[in-house]
Design an enzyme around this catalytic site. Structure first.
Site, PDB file in Angstrom:
ATOM      1  N   ARG A   1      66.685 136.626 -39.127  1.00  0.00           N
ATOM      2  CA  ARG A   1      66.435 135.545 -39.842  1.00  0.00           C
ATOM      3  C   ARG A   1      67.193 134.469 -41.369  1.00  0.00           C
ATOM      4  O   ARG A   1      66.743 133.673 -41.301  1.00  0.00           O
ATOM      5  CB  ARG A   1      65.460 134.771 -39.136  1.00  0.00           C
ATOM      6  CG  ARG A   1      63.954 135.020 -40.535  1.00  0.00           C
ATOM      7  CD  ARG A   1      62.884 135.272 -40.183  1.00  0.00           C
ATOM      8  NE  ARG A   1      62.116 133.679 -39.698  1.00  0.00           N
ATOM      9  CZ  ARG A   1      60.844 133.206 -40.066  1.00  0.00           C
ATOM     10  NH1 ARG A   1      59.746 134.092 -39.793  1.00  0.00           N
ATOM     11  NH2 ARG A   1      60.588 131.436 -39.808  1.00  0.00           N
TER      12      ARG A   1
ATOM     13  N   ASN B   1      50.145 129.012 -44.218  1.00  0.00           N
ATOM     14  CA  ASN B   1      50.657 130.300 -43.246  1.00  0.00           C
ATOM     15  C   ASN B   1      51.291 130.944 -44.489  1.00  0.00           C
ATOM     16  O   ASN B   1      52.568 130.809 -44.367  1.00  0.00           O
ATOM     17  CB  ASN B   1      51.132 129.258 -42.085  1.00  0.00           C
ATOM     18  CG  ASN B   1      51.111 129.945 -40.872  1.00  0.00           C
ATOM     19  OD1 ASN B   1      49.813 130.567 -40.962  1.00  0.00           O
ATOM     20  ND2 ASN B   1      51.178 129.084 -40.115  1.00  0.00           N
ATOM     21  N   TYR B   2      51.255 132.439 -45.206  1.00  0.00           N
ATOM     22  CA  TYR B   2      51.599 132.739 -46.374  1.00  0.00           C
ATOM     23  C   TYR B   2      52.064 133.831 -45.515  1.00  0.00           C
ATOM     24  O   TYR B   2      51.594 134.946 -44.827  1.00  0.00           O
ATOM     25  CB  TYR B   2      50.556 132.875 -47.466  1.00  0.00           C
ATOM     26  CG  TYR B   2      51.290 133.798 -48.289  1.00  0.00           C
ATOM     27  CD1 TYR B   2      52.673 133.753 -48.727  1.00  0.00           C
ATOM     28  CD2 TYR B   2      50.693 135.207 -48.621  1.00  0.00           C
ATOM     29  CE1 TYR B   2      52.817 134.762 -49.965  1.00  0.00           C
ATOM     30  CE2 TYR B   2      51.047 136.456 -50.030  1.00  0.00           C
ATOM     31  CZ  TYR B   2      52.545 136.088 -49.781  1.00  0.00           C
ATOM     32  OH  TYR B   2      53.253 136.549 -51.421  1.00  0.00           O
TER      33      TYR B   2
ATOM     34  N   ASP C   1      48.224 128.036 -35.222  1.00  0.00           N
ATOM     35  CA  ASP C   1      49.062 126.308 -34.984  1.00  0.00           C
ATOM     36  C   ASP C   1      48.081 126.002 -33.821  1.00  0.00           C
ATOM     37  O   ASP C   1      48.805 124.705 -34.222  1.00  0.00           O
ATOM     38  CB  ASP C   1      49.880 127.498 -34.200  1.00  0.00           C
ATOM     39  CG  ASP C   1      51.231 128.565 -35.328  1.00  0.00           C
ATOM     40  OD1 ASP C   1      50.672 128.176 -36.390  1.00  0.00           O
ATOM     41  OD2 ASP C   1      51.480 129.596 -34.696  1.00  0.00           O
TER      42      ASP C   1
ATOM     43  N   GLY D   1      39.133 132.523 -38.428  1.00  0.00           N
ATOM     44  CA  GLY D   1      38.682 133.193 -37.464  1.00  0.00           C
ATOM     45  C   GLY D   1      37.932 132.447 -36.889  1.00  0.00           C
ATOM     46  O   GLY D   1      37.160 131.146 -36.634  1.00  0.00           O
TER      47      GLY D   1
ATOM     48  N   TYR E   1      62.526 140.804 -37.467  1.00  0.00           N
ATOM     49  CA  TYR E   1      63.622 139.744 -37.484  1.00  0.00           C
ATOM     50  C   TYR E   1      64.914 139.521 -38.394  1.00  0.00           C
ATOM     51  O   TYR E   1      64.715 140.298 -38.954  1.00  0.00           O
ATOM     52  CB  TYR E   1      61.870 138.719 -38.756  1.00  0.00           C
ATOM     53  CG  TYR E   1      61.283 138.670 -38.691  1.00  0.00           C
ATOM     54  CD1 TYR E   1      60.912 136.887 -37.764  1.00  0.00           C
ATOM     55  CD2 TYR E   1      60.080 139.530 -38.457  1.00  0.00           C
ATOM     56  CE1 TYR E   1      59.121 137.012 -37.850  1.00  0.00           C
ATOM     57  CE2 TYR E   1      59.021 139.311 -38.449  1.00  0.00           C
ATOM     58  CZ  TYR E   1      59.032 137.549 -37.720  1.00  0.00           C
ATOM     59  OH  TYR E   1      56.805 137.255 -37.515  1.00  0.00           O
TER      60      TYR E   1
HETATM   61  P1  ADP Z   1      45.383 131.816 -39.256  1.00  0.00           P
HETATM   62  O1  ADP Z   1      45.947 131.910 -38.362  1.00  0.00           O
HETATM   63  O2  ADP Z   1      45.876 129.985 -39.537  1.00  0.00           O
HETATM   64  O3  ADP Z   1      44.659 132.514 -39.766  1.00  0.00           O
HETATM   65  P2  ADP Z   1      42.740 131.221 -37.876  1.00  0.00           P
HETATM   66  O4  ADP Z   1      42.894 133.379 -37.663  1.00  0.00           O
HETATM   67  O5  ADP Z   1      41.845 131.108 -38.573  1.00  0.00           O
HETATM   68  O6  ADP Z   1      43.730 130.990 -38.019  1.00  0.00           O
HETATM   69  O7  ADP Z   1      42.142 130.781 -36.429  1.00  0.00           O
HETATM   70  C1  ADP Z   1      42.136 129.260 -36.617  1.00  0.00           C
HETATM   71  C2  ADP Z   1      41.254 128.561 -35.335  1.00  0.00           C
HETATM   72  O8  ADP Z   1      41.735 129.709 -34.318  1.00  0.00           O
HETATM   73  C3  ADP Z   1      39.416 129.499 -35.937  1.00  0.00           C
HETATM   74  O9  ADP Z   1      39.407 128.133 -36.251  1.00  0.00           O
HETATM   75  C4  ADP Z   1      39.304 129.633 -34.681  1.00  0.00           C
HETATM   76  O10 ADP Z   1      38.920 128.602 -33.709  1.00  0.00           O
HETATM   77  C5  ADP Z   1      40.081 129.820 -33.835  1.00  0.00           C
HETATM   78  N1  ADP Z   1      40.145 131.132 -34.016  1.00  0.00           N
HETATM   79  C6  ADP Z   1      39.609 132.760 -34.174  1.00  0.00           C
HETATM   80  N2  ADP Z   1      39.673 133.404 -33.545  1.00  0.00           N
HETATM   81  C7  ADP Z   1      39.171 133.266 -33.122  1.00  0.00           C
HETATM   82  C8  ADP Z   1      37.953 134.267 -32.178  1.00  0.00           C
HETATM   83  N3  ADP Z   1      37.569 135.467 -32.462  1.00  0.00           N
HETATM   84  N4  ADP Z   1      37.019 133.759 -31.839  1.00  0.00           N
HETATM   85  C9  ADP Z   1      36.444 131.840 -31.487  1.00  0.00           C
HETATM   86  N5  ADP Z   1      37.811 131.432 -32.192  1.00  0.00           N
HETATM   87  C10 ADP Z   1      38.584 131.971 -33.171  1.00  0.00           C
END
Ligand code: ADP
Length: 322
Positions: A107, A170-171, A272, A232, A105
């Site tokens: 920035r 988002n940390y 996002d 996730g 980065y």
């Molecule tokens: P962040 O990017 O905020 O950490 P997450 O990793 O929790 O968010 O993912 C955000 C959303 O993306 C989840 O709530 C889910 O809907 C989708 N997602 C992320 N990973 C997967 C996966 N392996 N399979 C299906 N959906 C996923």
């Protein structure tokens, strides 16, 4: 028409195109940033909502090109302030021979860091006319520390005007001096927000919370109208405050399963894209279940494609199935 303002930094992106042995490395230029990504997916899925990016750019060609790109993606530029001497931030994505990505980065002195310094009464009035004001832990981190008080004053003004405040924690540790600074700012954000959309991972690193229940308990003391906890593929927990007419006043809690994606290509922008579509759906009066269903389907699609922003025509085909 409903209006959503997203506050944060959109950066110039350089993405490696050739293999890692090329000297010098070959790059393709694009634009990305967490709230910008959310803005693009929101407007692509809900074209009857006015979406504005609130940030600062410079007078250089990259800034002008970024504004043209925003317009082409239907993201409004009415709230983009102009710094006379700063330029946008930049980052690069390189991929090594084993497919591992690394991010670099530039920035630290980006125009976006000075947005609060450039703020005018005219812009405050326009911000007050929005339905939602969205910011993230990254948006907070990039505000110059001496300008943060000005940001919290603005949030108070917006709340008073009836604008709903939305926070995604988002940390990103390297954007903060230390965790004390982060926790102080997050405390203010949690106090001010009507909607909070954390990923468990962010709270795990910062507060040692590792389950849906841990995060829900941690957020209990705050007056959060709608808490959307993501993890996730492991599901989404939503906790909503009841409207005051209901007698028991107990928050409602819903856990919604997610269908895991089998072949994940690139998780950039999962959270996002989820946020953008979730908020668009809620502003369009869809239920929490409908909003999670659309948001999770979109995030699941996005992670099966490389990069933060899926190419427009490919995404357009997908929205027909949404
Ligand atoms: P962040 O990017 O905020 O950490 P997450 O990793 O929790 O968010 O993912 C955000 C959303 O993306 C989840 O709530 C889910 O809907 C989708 N997602 C992320 N990973 C997967 C996966 N392996 N399979 C299906 N959906 C996923």
């Amino acid at each position: 028409m409903k209006k959503v303002v997203l506050f944060g930094e959109c950066m110039i992106e350089l993405k490696q195109t050739g293999n890692s042995n090329t000297v010098p490395v070959q790059m393709q230029q694009g634009f990305a940033g967490d709230v910008f990504n959310a803005a693009v997916y929101l407007t692509r899925c809900f074209n009857d909502i006015d979406i504005q990016l609130f940030t600062a750019l410079g007078r250089d060609d990259y800034s002008n090109n970024m504004k043209d790109y925003l317009k082409a993606e239907n993201v409004g530029t009415d709230l983009i302030l102009t710094s006379e001497d700063k330029i946008p931030g930049l980052y690069s994505i390189q991929t090594d021979s084993s497919g591992e990505r690394s991010f670099t980065y530039w920035r630290n002195d980006a125009a976006a860091r000075y947005t609060m310094e450039l703020l005018t009464d005219d812009i405050i009035e326009k911000l007050k006319q929005s339905d939602m004001f969205v910011f993230s832990g990254i948006s907070l981190a990039v505000i110059k520390p001496e300008l943060r008080e000005r940001f919290w004053q603005l949030i108070a003004q917006l709340k008073q005007a009836g604008v709903e405040i939305v926070f995604d924690p988002n940390y990103r540790p390297r954007l903060w001096a230390d965790t004390t600074e982060t926790k102080t700012q997050y405390e203010l954000a949690l106090q001010a927000s009507d909607y909070v959309l954390p990923g468990i991972e962010d709270f795990e690193v910062l507060y040692g919370l590792s389950t849906f229940e841990d995060v829900a308990d941690f957020c209990k003391p705050y007056n959060i109208q709608e808490l959307v906890i993501k993890d996730g593929p492991n599901g989404v927990l939503i906790i909503q405050q009841q409207s005051s007419e209901k007698n028991d006043n107990q928050p409602t809690q819903q856990f919604i399963n997610i269908e895991p994606v089998k072949t994940v290509i690139d998780t950039t922008s999962a959270g996002d894209s989820f946020n953008g579509v979730y908020l668009g759906a809620r502003l369009s009066d869809l239920t929490v279940e409908q909003a999670v269903s659309k948001a999770a389907k979109t995030a699941g699609f996005v992670i099966q494609h490389p990069g933060a922003i899926v190419e427009k025509s490919i995404f357009h085909q997908f929205t027909k199935t949404l």
